[in-house]
Design an enzyme around this catalytic site. Structure first.
Site, PDB file in Angstrom:
ATOM      1  N   VAL A  37      -3.831   2.532   0.500  1.00 45.21           N
ATOM      2  CA  VAL A  37      -4.430   2.050  -0.746  1.00 45.21           C
ATOM      3  C   VAL A  37      -3.391   1.225  -1.500  1.00 45.21           C
ATOM      4  O   VAL A  37      -2.229   1.614  -1.603  1.00 45.21           O
ATOM      5  CB  VAL A  37      -4.894   3.245  -1.610  1.00 45.21           C
ATOM      6  CG1 VAL A  37      -5.389   2.778  -2.977  1.00 45.21           C
ATOM      7  CG2 VAL A  37      -5.976   4.035  -0.883  1.00 45.21           C
ATOM      8  N   THR A  49       0.813  -1.212   0.000  1.00 45.70           N
ATOM      9  CA  THR A  49       0.000   0.000   0.000  1.00 45.70           C
ATOM     10  C   THR A  49       0.852   1.269   0.000  1.00 45.70           C
ATOM     11  O   THR A  49       2.031   1.257   0.325  1.00 45.70           O
ATOM     12  CB  THR A  49      -0.929   0.029   1.228  1.00 45.70           C
ATOM     13  OG1 THR A  49      -0.144   0.112   2.419  1.00 45.70           O
ATOM     14  CG2 THR A  49      -1.816  -1.206   1.283  1.00 45.70           C
ATOM     15  N   ASP A  50       0.186   2.363  -0.336  1.00 46.31           N
ATOM     16  CA  ASP A  50       0.841   3.668  -0.273  1.00 46.31           C
ATOM     17  C   ASP A  50       0.585   4.282   1.111  1.00 46.31           C
ATOM     18  O   ASP A  50       0.026   3.623   1.997  1.00 46.31           O
ATOM     19  CB  ASP A  50       0.351   4.572  -1.407  1.00 46.31           C
ATOM     20  CG  ASP A  50      -1.144   4.869  -1.351  1.00 46.31           C
ATOM     21  OD1 ASP A  50      -1.776   4.697  -0.280  1.00 46.31           O
ATOM     22  OD2 ASP A  50      -1.679   5.302  -2.386  1.00 46.31           O
ATOM     23  N   GLN A  51       0.942   5.531   1.271  1.00 39.95           N
ATOM     24  CA  GLN A  51       0.827   6.194   2.566  1.00 39.95           C
ATOM     25  C   GLN A  51      -0.619   6.285   3.053  1.00 39.95           C
ATOM     26  O   GLN A  51      -0.871   6.372   4.249  1.00 39.95           O
ATOM     27  CB  GLN A  51       1.435   7.596   2.454  1.00 39.95           C
ATOM     28  CG  GLN A  51       1.688   8.271   3.776  1.00 39.95           C
ATOM     29  CD  GLN A  51       2.475   9.550   3.586  1.00 39.95           C
ATOM     30  OE1 GLN A  51       2.457  10.153   2.511  1.00 39.95           O
ATOM     31  NE2 GLN A  51       3.168   9.966   4.624  1.00 39.95           N
TER      32      GLN A  51
END
Length: 145
Positions: free
Chosen positions: A27, A22-24
């Site tokens: 997501v 995931t990103d920050q």
């Protein structure tokens, strides 16, 4: 996605979204969907009764990706349990076309759909016919046998 043969078998694999995917914002980063397609495809082979490793080691048969497409529908989030549905859309002598659908298990939301196209090659990347022992099972899975 290409029109699906209603007789085609659907193979399901479940994955839990890992934090590293995931990103920050929590997501899933887009490139992970292509990896999930591969997981679905490899697990589909197991469900068909053989492994990709066996294809490579016993028959010098590789299925090289020559095209990949993914359409994103909704975000997958950290810790979601996702279902990768894999099916064969088309099978020819040296050509395989897979279709994928990724769903969130909890609510059935479609997260993504996509396709990959593969050429059957040997270790030297020379195009070859799919050995009959695999072709027959792939044709059955595609609903064409």
């Amino acid at each position: 996605m290409q029109q699906v043969n209603s007789a085609a078998e659907v193979f399901e694999t479940k994955l839990r979204v890992r934090y590293a995917e995931t990103d920050q914002m929590g997501v899933v980063y887009h490139s992970n969907y292509i990896i999930w397609f591969e997981v679905g495809r490899v697990e589909m082979l197991r469900q068909l009764g053989f492994t990709y490793r066996e294809m490579e080691e016993q028959d010098d048969t590789h299925i090289a990706v020559v095209e990949a497409r993914c359409r994103f529908k909704a975000p997958a989030l950290y810790d979601d349990l996702v279902v990768v549905r894999t099916r064969l859309l088309n099978v020819r002598d040296s050509f395989l076309h897979f279709g994928y659908e990724i769903l969130r298990e909890a609510d059935g939301t479609q997260l993504a759909e996509g396709e990959t196209v593969h050429l059957v090659v040997d270790t030297g990347f020379k195009r070859m016919a799919l050995p009959d022992k695999y072709r027959q099972r792939f044709l059955q899975a595609a609903g064409k046998a």
